[in-house]
Write a protein that holds these residues in place. Structure first.
Motif, mmCIF file in Angstrom:
data_model
loop_
_atom_site.group_PDB
_atom_site.id
_atom_site.type_symbol
_atom_site.label_atom_id
_atom_site.label_comp_id
_atom_site.label_asym_id
_atom_site.label_seq_id
_atom_site.Cartn_x
_atom_site.Cartn_y
_atom_site.Cartn_z
ATOM 1 N N SER A 81 49.396 36.474 97.804
ATOM 2 C CA SER A 81 49.060 37.478 97.423
ATOM 3 C C SER A 81 47.565 37.461 96.448
ATOM 4 N N PRO A 82 46.396 37.155 95.785
ATOM 5 C CA PRO A 82 46.052 36.422 95.237
ATOM 6 C C PRO A 82 46.368 36.702 93.344
ATOM 7 N N SER A 83 47.206 37.619 93.383
ATOM 8 C CA SER A 83 47.325 38.467 92.263
ATOM 9 C C SER A 83 48.814 37.706 91.718
ATOM 10 N N VAL A 84 49.564 37.172 92.751
ATOM 11 C CA VAL A 84 50.496 36.435 92.577
ATOM 12 C C VAL A 84 50.688 35.067 92.155
ATOM 13 N N GLN A 85 49.361 34.632 93.164
ATOM 14 C CA GLN A 85 48.948 33.156 92.752
ATOM 15 C C GLN A 85 47.945 32.580 90.938
ATOM 16 N N LYS A 86 47.907 33.584 90.748
ATOM 17 C CA LYS A 86 46.686 33.499 90.142
ATOM 18 C C LYS A 86 47.098 34.209 88.195
ATOM 19 N N GLN A 87 48.602 34.749 88.418
ATOM 20 C CA GLN A 87 49.045 35.491 87.526
ATOM 21 C C GLN A 87 49.089 34.927 86.123
ATOM 22 N N GLU A 88 48.759 34.796 85.415
ATOM 23 C CA GLU A 88 47.701 34.193 84.051
ATOM 24 C C GLU A 88 49.479 34.139 83.409
ATOM 25 N N GLN A 89 49.401 33.083 82.726
ATOM 26 C CA GLN A 89 50.064 32.624 81.780
ATOM 27 C C GLN A 89 49.586 32.899 80.045
ATOM 28 N N ILE A 90 51.271 32.205 79.931
ATOM 29 C CA ILE A 90 50.943 32.436 78.244
ATOM 30 C C ILE A 90 51.043 31.297 77.368
ATOM 31 N N PRO A 91 50.164 31.378 76.576
ATOM 32 C CA PRO A 91 49.678 29.573 76.180
ATOM 33 C C PRO A 91 50.807 29.841 74.235
ATOM 34 N N PHE A 92 50.771 29.064 74.040
ATOM 35 C CA PHE A 92 52.103 28.588 72.808
ATOM 36 C C PHE A 92 52.066 27.183 72.968
ATOM 37 N N ASN B 238 70.291 19.864 75.637
ATOM 38 C CA ASN B 238 70.724 19.743 76.482
ATOM 39 C C ASN B 238 69.298 21.092 77.712
ATOM 40 N N LYS B 239 70.187 21.829 77.211
ATOM 41 C CA LYS B 239 69.117 23.547 77.801
ATOM 42 C C LYS B 239 67.956 23.904 77.106
ATOM 43 N N TYR B 240 67.492 23.887 75.604
ATOM 44 C CA TYR B 240 66.863 24.717 75.381
ATOM 45 C C TYR B 240 66.020 23.418 74.238
ATOM 46 N N MET B 241 64.596 23.612 74.311
ATOM 47 C CA MET B 241 64.305 22.986 73.153
ATOM 48 C C MET B 241 63.126 24.106 72.389
ATOM 49 N N ILE B 242 63.253 24.043 70.883
ATOM 50 C CA ILE B 242 62.288 24.978 70.207
ATOM 51 C C ILE B 242 61.308 24.550 69.309
ATOM 52 N N VAL B 243 60.327 25.205 69.793
ATOM 53 C CA VAL B 243 58.724 24.689 69.274
ATOM 54 C C VAL B 243 58.341 25.793 68.379
ATOM 55 N N ALA B 244 58.155 25.436 67.516
ATOM 56 C CA ALA B 244 57.617 26.370 66.477
ATOM 57 C C ALA B 244 56.111 26.066 65.818
ATOM 58 N N ASP B 245 55.327 26.927 66.202
ATOM 59 C CA ASP B 245 53.331 27.408 65.673
ATOM 60 C C ASP B 245 53.222 27.292 64.697
ATOM 61 N N THR B 246 53.292 26.223 63.428
ATOM 62 C CA THR B 246 52.471 25.686 62.333
ATOM 63 C C THR B 246 51.599 24.695 62.711
ATOM 64 N N PRO B 247 50.708 24.790 61.184
ATOM 65 C CA PRO B 247 49.158 24.606 61.105
ATOM 66 C C PRO B 247 50.006 22.664 61.580
ATOM 67 N N THR B 248 50.632 21.912 60.697
ATOM 68 C CA THR B 248 52.139 20.430 60.697
ATOM 69 C C THR B 248 52.744 20.055 61.217
ATOM 70 N N LYS B 249 52.972 18.965 61.851
ATOM 71 C CA LYS B 249 54.175 18.353 61.595
ATOM 72 C C LYS B 249 54.936 18.747 60.651
ATOM 73 N N GLU B 250 54.514 18.205 59.837
ATOM 74 C CA GLU B 250 55.564 18.504 58.764
ATOM 75 C C GLU B 250 55.874 20.029 58.179
ATOM 76 N N GLU B 251 55.218 20.473 58.788
ATOM 77 C CA GLU B 251 55.356 22.163 57.881
ATOM 78 C C GLU B 251 56.265 22.067 59.430
ATOM 79 N N ALA B 252 56.442 21.493 60.343
ATOM 80 C CA ALA B 252 57.282 22.824 61.600
ATOM 81 C C ALA B 252 58.851 22.161 61.065
ATOM 82 N N LEU B 253 58.537 21.101 60.492
ATOM 83 C CA LEU B 253 60.085 20.273 60.288
ATOM 84 C C LEU B 253 60.450 20.225 58.747
#
Length: 132
Positions: free
Chosen positions: A40-51, A60-75
């Motif tokens: 089905s086209p709706s399954v193939q064209k399912q929208e993806q959420i950007p981050f 070994n299982k996950y990484m944590i990603v922080a949405d900040t303006p700079t790398k320094e602030e994230a760290l």
């Protein structure tokens, strides 16, 4: 002592609530024709959420990603990211053993869905590295 009317009311209420919760949840788990037909086209064209954000933690299982303006602030939030998590600026991303990501690396994460947990976990993610 409990009267027959009280017992009957208790049983009726319990059944109504139990059936309502049980039967009310069935449509969410039932397969529809659209869900079974994977072409089905709706399954193939399912929208993806950007981050987009910086990696602040990797195991070994996950990484944590922080949405900040700079790398320094994230760290700065590397060991105490709860404040960002409550603002919706943290995403937990599942990774395989063969994936290698570095602290401070900037990424675009596209996922089919997020869990409702804090922080949310990306479902079926596609990860792109961003060179700065």
């Amino acid at each position: 002592m409990i009267s027959t009317k009280q017992k009957l009311a208790t049983v009726a209420t319990t059944l109504a609530l139990g059936c309502g919760l049980t039967l009310g949840g069935v449509p969410a788990f039932a397969e529809s024709k659209e869900g079974v037909n994977h072409s089905s086209p709706s399954v193939q064209k399912q929208e993806q959420i950007p981050f987009t954000g910086y990696v602040i933690s990797v195991d070994n299982k996950y990484m944590i990603v922080a949405d900040t303006p700079t790398k320094e602030e994230a760290l700065l939030y590397q060991n105490n990211w709860w404040e960002l998590a409550t603002q919706g600026k943290i995403l937990r991303v599942p990774i395989s053993i063969d994936d290698h990501y570095e602290i401070g690396e900037k990424l675009n994460v596209f996922s089919k869905m997020w869990t409702f947990s804090i922080p949310p976990i990306a479902g079926m993610p596609t990860i792109e590295r961003i060179s700065e």
